[in-house]
Design an enzyme around this catalytic site. Sequence first.
Site, PDB file in Angstrom:
ATOM      1  N   LYS A  99      -6.471 -26.593 -27.022  1.00  0.00           N
ATOM      2  CA  LYS A  99      -6.732 -27.947 -27.521  1.00  0.00           C
ATOM      3  C   LYS A  99      -8.119 -28.016 -28.167  1.00  0.00           C
ATOM      4  O   LYS A  99      -8.299 -28.636 -29.214  1.00  0.00           O
ATOM      5  CB  LYS A  99      -6.619 -28.970 -26.375  1.00  0.00           C
ATOM      6  CG  LYS A  99      -5.168 -29.222 -25.970  1.00  0.00           C
ATOM      7  CD  LYS A  99      -5.031 -29.990 -24.664  1.00  0.00           C
ATOM      8  CE  LYS A  99      -3.549 -30.038 -24.258  1.00  0.00           C
ATOM      9  NZ  LYS A  99      -3.341 -30.549 -22.890  1.00  0.00           N
ATOM     10  N   GLN A 143      -5.986 -32.833 -17.777  1.00  0.00           N
ATOM     11  CA  GLN A 143      -5.003 -31.750 -17.826  1.00  0.00           C
ATOM     12  C   GLN A 143      -4.179 -31.736 -16.536  1.00  0.00           C
ATOM     13  O   GLN A 143      -4.718 -31.709 -15.435  1.00  0.00           O
ATOM     14  CB  GLN A 143      -5.720 -30.405 -18.030  1.00  0.00           C
ATOM     15  CG  GLN A 143      -4.797 -29.212 -18.202  1.00  0.00           C
ATOM     16  CD  GLN A 143      -3.961 -29.287 -19.470  1.00  0.00           C
ATOM     17  OE1 GLN A 143      -4.443 -29.668 -20.535  1.00  0.00           O
ATOM     18  NE2 GLN A 143      -2.677 -28.952 -19.361  1.00  0.00           N
ATOM     19  N   ASP A 166      -2.442 -39.261 -24.259  1.00  0.00           N
ATOM     20  CA  ASP A 166      -1.251 -38.606 -23.714  1.00  0.00           C
ATOM     21  C   ASP A 166      -0.114 -39.616 -23.520  1.00  0.00           C
ATOM     22  O   ASP A 166       1.049 -39.228 -23.410  1.00  0.00           O
ATOM     23  CB  ASP A 166      -1.581 -37.964 -22.351  1.00  0.00           C
ATOM     24  CG  ASP A 166      -1.780 -36.461 -22.452  1.00  0.00           C
ATOM     25  OD1 ASP A 166      -1.395 -35.877 -23.490  1.00  0.00           O
ATOM     26  OD2 ASP A 166      -2.314 -35.864 -21.495  1.00  0.00           O
TER      27      ASP A 166
END
Lengths: 341, 341
Positions: A99, A143, A166
């Site tokens: 990322k 994460q 997200d």
Amino acid sequence: MFTVSTSPLIHPNIRNNVFMPRRIRLHTSPSIRLSIRSSSSSSRDTGFTCIDGKKEAKSIRDEIKIQVSRMAASKNIVPGLAVILVGDKEDSASYVRNKKKACESVGIKSVDVCLPEDSSEEDVLKYVLSFNKDPSIHGILVQLPLPSHLNEANILNKIIKEKDVDGFHPENMGLLVMRGREPYFVPCTPKGCIELLHRYNVEIKGKRAVVIGRSNIVGLPVAHLLLNEDATVTIIHSKTKNPEEITREADIIIAAAGQPNMVRGSWIKPGAVVIDVGINHIEDPNAPRGHRLVGDVCYEEACKVASAITPVPGGVGPMTIAMLLSNTLSSAKKFITSNDL
Amino acid sequence: MFTVSTSPLIHPNIRNNVFMPRRIRLHTSPSIRLSIRSSSSSSRDTGFTCIDGKKEAKSIRDEIKIQVSRMAASKNIVPGLAVILVGDKEDSASYVRNKKKACESVGIKSVDVCLPEDSSEEDVLKYVLSFNKDPSIHGILVQLPLPSHLNEANILNKIIKEKDVDGFHPENMGLLVMRGREPYFVPCTPKGCIELLHRYNVEIKGKRAVVIGRSNIVGLPVAHLLLNEDATVTIIHSKTKNPEEITREADIIIAAAGQPNMVRGSWIKPGAVVIDVGINHIEDPNAPRGHRLVGDVCYEEACKVASAITPVPGGVGPMTIAMLLSNTLSSAKKFITSNDL
């Protein structure tokens, strides 16, 4: 006073941050394969198409890069993404590195926080709350999975919705699901799946779609994205008694079960389009590291029946990261717009 | 200090406020009808069952009444429901009267606010915010539809989630949809549908369910309640090309399309269970008022094919109000529990 750029994020035919090209009909009769744009380098004489997620993701990243540099030039603002990693799980660390690299490649500022495995909820929340307030950060992600002593829901719920790139907050999921409402962000992997269908001109409206798997991260949201585009959607899962028979009814199959090679050729209606979300490591003594990646779909069999399919790797995976960059850029744009009001 | 009663709300076999009786197998082969409990007064020699929502709703109300009086005796607390009605739409006024009557019948305090058609958003919100703070009110509902000049989402979103007994807040919908999460409240009509399936011992796990309609109020949440109980769910809608063929695959059909008599006998697999959520007025010169109520399912045809079906009226309708009472009582219990902590 800033002037807001009206140039599109990804492509001129865009609606609600989802690419909306002119559609062509999906041919689903047994003898007629999907007609896709002829420029695809993966087209073969048989009419079969390998959906090239790597190429599409690169094209999206290139477009994002242009947008980011325009934003920097015209507004002096650089989109910022904060990633919080707890523990030293190798897979997770590798995702975070990817990322970071992807952010760098398009000019998005990336801030990583790596916390030790035994961090408390307060330790993690301290960073979440700080990034919530930080005007240089437009997207925050934690994460997953978190170490088991941490309450995932408690932590994710603390990310403000305007930076939840997200899209995992329950309110965002509710808004995504509900008719007539719009989510803050479409979760990255489901958005990547739909983007591939759009970019390959796969008609969704009125088609039968089967989603295999009902996870919060992929199966459920992708089912609703398809439903919102007027597909007739069936969700199948581990308790479904005849998954093969039901999957064979589908014009569009989204496989997100996490089961290597589960979907065999016999599960697929001739001419169907298959998006394989699975990323499974299987042992392979012939592979350099003794294992290799396979999807949820048996590619070798599927490519003889389907009209188009995403490979693993190189299908949905690269799209997920591209969509994360896209959500971060969108977020920065919204912050600019709201500050201009 | 109060002692919290541990007696169940509705029935000894309860889980997450949803009735969970011992299940029996649903027989779906063409020649075998649903085996239901033999006490049903509607059973006929054919094995067909008319699912008696009126009777079940009365039984639930009776159980709630006992709980309410126990709560009053042991805690000196009466559950309170506030209903806000804007405008003078006759249908809406009638629904509000029915809710008020139902509250009175079980001892729940009911507070109605009737505001004029031209009320502003602020006028309505003033009451919402006041009820949010009022410790004697445990449930708040705004009767829909609101006059068109009012923003429904803005108003509904202001009801605090702990009192949103209709369950229409996006976050509640997200929690209902997501795996491993629990909504504050299950919306009343979908909850009533599932409750009827439970009370008639219809096995859901592993069965194919078709939900006709994708509204926020019924179709979408009921699809997820079925999915959460491990049905394989297909959502069909106005853009579905072959609804008859797909519906015929279902063991359980939930019809919530708002189309009178849409589901004909030929749509139904022999032995399927049909829950008809439709409430449609159709003209009938022979009826006392020149019109009568019909569902989305052609009852006369369906009862020759299905093993069980809800009538209209007398099916899902009475269950919706019973579930509203149940949600209000649950809310009061949660307030007591949280005050005891």
